[in-house]
Every structure is written in C-alpha cells, then in structure tokens.
Design an enzyme around this catalytic site. Structure first.
Site, PDB file in Angstrom:
ATOM      1  N   HIS A  82      51.185  25.480  76.368  1.00 20.47           N
ATOM      2  CA  HIS A  82      49.742  24.749  76.333  1.00 20.47           C
ATOM      3  C   HIS A  82      49.104  25.057  77.791  1.00 20.47           C
ATOM      4  O   HIS A  82      49.874  25.085  78.601  1.00 20.47           O
ATOM      5  CB  HIS A  82      50.121  23.213  76.247  1.00 20.47           C
ATOM      6  CG  HIS A  82      48.766  22.430  76.242  1.00 20.47           C
ATOM      7  ND1 HIS A  82      48.313  22.195  74.838  1.00 20.47           N
ATOM      8  CD2 HIS A  82      48.100  21.765  76.957  1.00 20.47           C
ATOM      9  CE1 HIS A  82      47.069  21.519  75.051  1.00 20.47           C
ATOM     10  NE2 HIS A  82      47.056  21.168  76.510  1.00 20.47           N
ATOM     11  N   ASP A 161      45.651  11.093  68.946  1.00 14.02           N
ATOM     12  CA  ASP A 161      45.133  11.626  70.224  1.00 14.02           C
ATOM     13  C   ASP A 161      43.919  12.177  69.904  1.00 14.02           C
ATOM     14  O   ASP A 161      42.746  12.203  70.686  1.00 14.02           O
ATOM     15  CB  ASP A 161      46.151  12.987  70.771  1.00 14.02           C
ATOM     16  CG  ASP A 161      45.201  13.851  71.895  1.00 14.02           C
ATOM     17  OD1 ASP A 161      44.899  13.122  72.807  1.00 14.02           O
ATOM     18  OD2 ASP A 161      44.835  15.014  71.446  1.00 14.02           O
ATOM     19  N   ARG A 168      37.405   9.221  74.677  1.00 16.42           N
ATOM     20  CA  ARG A 168      37.424   9.463  76.515  1.00 16.42           C
ATOM     21  C   ARG A 168      36.374  10.695  76.520  1.00 16.42           C
ATOM     22  O   ARG A 168      35.545  10.477  77.533  1.00 16.42           O
ATOM     23  CB  ARG A 168      38.741  10.299  76.837  1.00 16.42           C
ATOM     24  CG  ARG A 168      39.917   9.232  76.733  1.00 16.42           C
ATOM     25  CD  ARG A 168      41.272   9.925  76.738  1.00 16.42           C
ATOM     26  NE  ARG A 168      41.329  10.735  77.956  1.00 16.42           N
ATOM     27  CZ  ARG A 168      42.084  11.817  77.813  1.00 16.42           C
ATOM     28  NH1 ARG A 168      42.791  12.094  76.768  1.00 16.42           N
ATOM     29  NH2 ARG A 168      42.213  12.549  78.938  1.00 16.42           N
ATOM     30  N   SER A 183      48.197  12.707  76.302  1.00 16.58           N
ATOM     31  CA  SER A 183      47.158  13.583  75.342  1.00 16.58           C
ATOM     32  C   SER A 183      47.938  15.076  75.019  1.00 16.58           C
ATOM     33  O   SER A 183      48.187  15.137  73.849  1.00 16.58           O
ATOM     34  CB  SER A 183      45.785  13.779  75.779  1.00 16.58           C
ATOM     35  OG  SER A 183      45.124  14.745  75.023  1.00 16.58           O
ATOM     36  N   LYS A 187      50.911  15.680  71.685  1.00 16.82           N
ATOM     37  CA  LYS A 187      50.657  16.936  70.628  1.00 16.82           C
ATOM     38  C   LYS A 187      52.066  17.903  70.649  1.00 16.82           C
ATOM     39  O   LYS A 187      52.401  18.599  69.851  1.00 16.82           O
ATOM     40  CB  LYS A 187      49.487  17.699  71.012  1.00 16.82           C
ATOM     41  CG  LYS A 187      48.386  16.925  70.493  1.00 16.82           C
ATOM     42  CD  LYS A 187      46.928  17.571  71.010  1.00 16.82           C
ATOM     43  CE  LYS A 187      46.817  17.505  72.544  1.00 16.82           C
ATOM     44  NZ  LYS A 187      45.208  17.631  72.862  1.00 16.82           N
TER      45      LYS A 187
HETATM   46  N1  URA Z   1      43.774  18.791  77.356  1.00 14.54           N
HETATM   47  C1  URA Z   1      44.320  17.910  76.375  1.00 14.54           C
HETATM   48  O1  URA Z   1      44.911  18.323  75.289  1.00 14.54           O
HETATM   49  N2  URA Z   1      43.991  16.614  76.628  1.00 14.54           N
HETATM   50  C2  URA Z   1      43.632  16.315  77.679  1.00 14.54           C
HETATM   51  O2  URA Z   1      43.324  14.858  77.891  1.00 14.54           O
HETATM   52  C3  URA Z   1      43.029  17.084  78.727  1.00 14.54           C
HETATM   53  C4  URA Z   1      43.082  18.320  78.381  1.00 14.54           C
END
Ligand code: URA
Length: 433
Positions: A82, A161, A168, A183, A187
């Site tokens: 990620h 999320d 947000r 967040s 995932k």
């Molecule tokens: N990437 C994400 O998946 N979530 C966030 O809050 C910020 C960056």
C-alpha cells in the site's frame, strides 16, 4: 448504547471502549447512524486523537465491518502493498507482477485518486476492459491461479472505511494520524494478506510533507499493525518530485509497462527496493540483497512483464496492451516544451505543482464524483539533478484542448527550478522500518 454518548466521550477526550469503537465502525458500514453524527464523532476524533489501543480497536472493527478475504488453500506467502499516495505513483502496476514472478501471492485492494495523489484503480481503468470490481471469491480464485489479484474498494471489504473516508474528505478530517492508520490498515486486514509493505510518501506530492510527519505516521502504522497481528514493513520514500516520468492515468500505465520490460529509471529503482523489502519481510528471500537480485532478474528476464500480461488478461483486458499500447486513451493535444536558458542543472521539480496541473487538465478529481480524463497528463523528460542546455526537452503536456495545454505549460514551467551547480541525486527510499 446510544451514538450521542460515543460522540460525547470523544468530545470530552475520555478513553473509548472497544464496544464504542465497534459501534462507530458498524454504524458507518450499515448506515444506521446519520452522517451528521458520524462527522461529529470524526471531528471530535480529529481534535482529540485516538490513543494506540483505541486506534487498534477501531482498525479491527473497521476490518470486520465487511468480509475478510480468506486465502486459506492458496500458495503462501500472501502479501499486500500500500502507498499513502503521491504524484505519478504507479508503483503497484510494476511491483505486483514483479512479486508474483518472484513466487509471492499478492492480493490487493486499491483506491481511486483524490486530489493530486493519483489512484491505481483509475490508472488501470485506462486499460480497455480491465475489471476493478472483483468479489472476494473472484479475488481468491484469481490469486490462486496466477498469483495476483487486485480490486477497487467494493461494498464487501472494509465498508466502514468507504463511508468514513468520504465523510473525512468532505469535512477536513483526513489528516489525523490515527484515522489515516485505521483507514489504511483496516483495508489491509480485510484483504487477507499476512505480510504488508507500506510505502509512506514524504514530500510536497503526498499527505506527509516533512520527514518528521512521515516518520510519525510510519511509527503509528507499525504500532497498530503489531497490535492487530499484521507482519508489516514500512518504507518512507521521497515524494518531493514527481515519481517517474509520467503523471496522468494512461501515460503512467505506459511508463509502468516500459519499466516492466526492463527500462531503468529512478522509478524502477524504487520498485526493486520495495520488492526486495517485501521478499525479505515475507521470508521468501533471506535478506534485502537477495530480494534485490530476484526482483532485478524478474524485470530483466521478462518474467515480470509476462506476469503483468497474464494479470491484465485475467482481469478482462480486451487486448494485450503491451502489444497494442495504442488502445490506451490518447489526448488530442500534445505539446513539448524545451529549455531556453544556458547550461545548468535541475535543482527542484515541485511535485504538488505538477500534480495540481494534471488535476486542472482533467486527469484528477476536484470532487469525489468528478469524471476524469484518462488520456491527459504530463511526461517529464528531466528529473532533479538532470543537466540541461538550450534545446533540452523539459516536458510534454497531453491535453484535451489548446487552452488547457497553455495553462498546464505555464504551471509546470514554474514547478521547475534550475541551479548553476549540480544537485545531489536523492535515492527514492529515505528510510525503512
Ligand atoms: N489512504 C487511505 O487509504 N486512507 C487515508 O486515510 C489516507 C490515505
């Protein structure tokens, strides 16, 4: 438990219980609490940040707000990667096939771009036919068959999320470290991988402009991952200049394909370094150096490119885009800009300015429901440290109209600074932890 008392506890900076945080995640996923109450809690959490234990509880609850992909039965090691997002960040399109070619199973959920940080889902969406809505069962079956599967954010995986991130984004509560951590990691937990490598971008083209902020986020990610039982490695990488040559969706896919076919670049170096970190973290290679060698071989031998072709075809690409790159969207206006000064060096290319120029061309979203133009963007022909003289090609703008190209040219020209002295090369990885 009523939601008002959960908001009040956060507002008054009282320690929240695991049950309260489970209610936040559940309500965000099933829509039983109105957006105004969820955003009140988010703003309270922004002002009174969650502590490490609360962050881990929220993360697990968000991961459990939908299905978790169960990879049992398919070849290990299972890994995921990620990035916190940056300008020109097409790393996943190269890294996933490299890792699969090296023997790892990679399952990944990717996001759409928002603002100047592009998203892998949009980039891959420029390949005609490419499906980005795989179900958890399809993800698992494909990963078992070819070692790679990627999907966009679906309703089944970490749905809390999806709701919380959108709220947000609309309420200036994105940049809270515990909220970013929950967040991202929810995932990753839902995706089912055992080992995760995170690329935390540091610089004007990402969420964390300074090394101090990037290190703070990296440490919080590391702490929460540990509490949630995830094996994690983190790279902090430079995001002060655009990553690689291309910024813009189809242009980035083209650059990724060239990198997969062995073209060397600073971007290719980042991909090899992240692959080495992942191979080492998963235990498939004994150390970073062995990982580097395996990744370099995968790129040089054509194995990674072959794996990418299998991947694109498995996800529905209607043609082999390596053989037919002309199927990628092409902008109608293409304008090249040359340097017109005397001999010197490029000392800075402001990633945020380039990112905003590409958004203004239509290549990124100003709002979450904006429709983007996959064909537009910029190709930088220089990087920090490049020597330039009169006539050196600086960049090429791909635009929908002449007037959009004029604006982008003026902005991108202003993003580049020059110096009469050479500038030191900045290695793409700043730190690992
Ligand atoms: N990437 C994400 O998946 N979530 C966030 O809050 C910020 C960056």
């Amino acid at each position: 438990m009523d939601f008002q008392s959960v908001i009040a506890a956060r507002r008054d900076n009282q320690k929240q219980t695991r049950e309260q945080l489970e209610l936040v995640a559940k309500s965000a996923a099933d829509g039983t609490v109105p957006d105004y109450q969820l955003t009140a809690w988010l703003m309270a959490a922004y002002l009174n940040p969650l502590d490490p234990e609360e962050t881990a509880w929220l993360t697990s609850a968000m991961a459990d707000s939908g299905e978790r992909v169960d990879l049992t039965g398919i070849a290990k090691p299972w890994v995921d990667k990620h990035s916190t997002g940056g300008v020109g960040d097409k790393t996943s399109i190269v890294l996933l096939p490299v890792l699969a070619a090296c023997g790892l199973t990679v399952v990944k959920m990717s996001g759409r771009g928002l603002g100047i940080t592009g998203g892998t889902v949009d980039k891959l969406g420029s390949i005609p036919g490419f499906r980005l809505d795989l179900t958890p069962d399809e993800l698992k079956a494909q990963a078992g068959r070819i070692g790679i599967a990627l999907t966009g954010q679906t309703p089944n995986l970490a749905p809390a999320d999806k709701t919380l991130y959108a709220l947000r984004d609309a309420t200036a509560t994105v940049s809270s470290i515990p909220l970013i951590v929950s967040s991202i990691l929810s995932k990753k937990l839902a995706g089912g991988a055992e080992t995760v490598v995170l690329d935390v971008k540091c610089g004007s083209g990402g969420f964390m402009p300074t090394l101090g902020q990037a290190t703070e986020l990296a440490s919080a990610l590391s702490e929460t991952a540990k509490r949630c039982g995830l094996n994690i490695r983190i790279a902090i990488s430079d995001m002060n200049q655009p990553l690689g040559r291309a910024v813009g969706n189809a242009l980035e896919v083209k650059e990724a394909m060239e990198t997969l076919q062995g073209a060397p670049s600073r971007f290719a170096t980042l991909c090899v370094e992240l692959a080495a970190l992942t191979l080492e973290a998963s235990g498939l290679q004994p150390n970073r150096e062995a990982g580097r060698l395996a990744a370099t071989n995968a790129l040089g031998s054509g194995a990674a490119a072959q794996k990418a072709k299998e991947w694109f075809a498995a996800q529905g690409a209607t043609q082999d885009v390596f053989a037919h790159p002309e199927v990628l969207p092409l902008a109608p206006v293409i304008r090249e800009v040359e340097f017109d000064g005397t001999d010197c060096w490029v000392s800075e290319i402001k990633a945020n300015v380039v990112g905003h120029a590409v958004v203004a061309l239509g290549g990124g979203r100003q709002r979450k429901d904006s429709v983007i133009d996959l064909s537009v963007g910029v190709e930088m022909h220089v990087e920090v440290g490049s020597r330039v003289g009169a006539g050196t090609r600086l960049f090429t703008v791909h635009a929908a109209t002449e007037s959009a190209a004029d604006l982008a040219i003026s902005n991108i020209r202003n993003s580049i600074s020059f110096d009469s002295k050479p500038t030191e090369f900045v290695f793409p990885i700043l730190h690992t932890l």
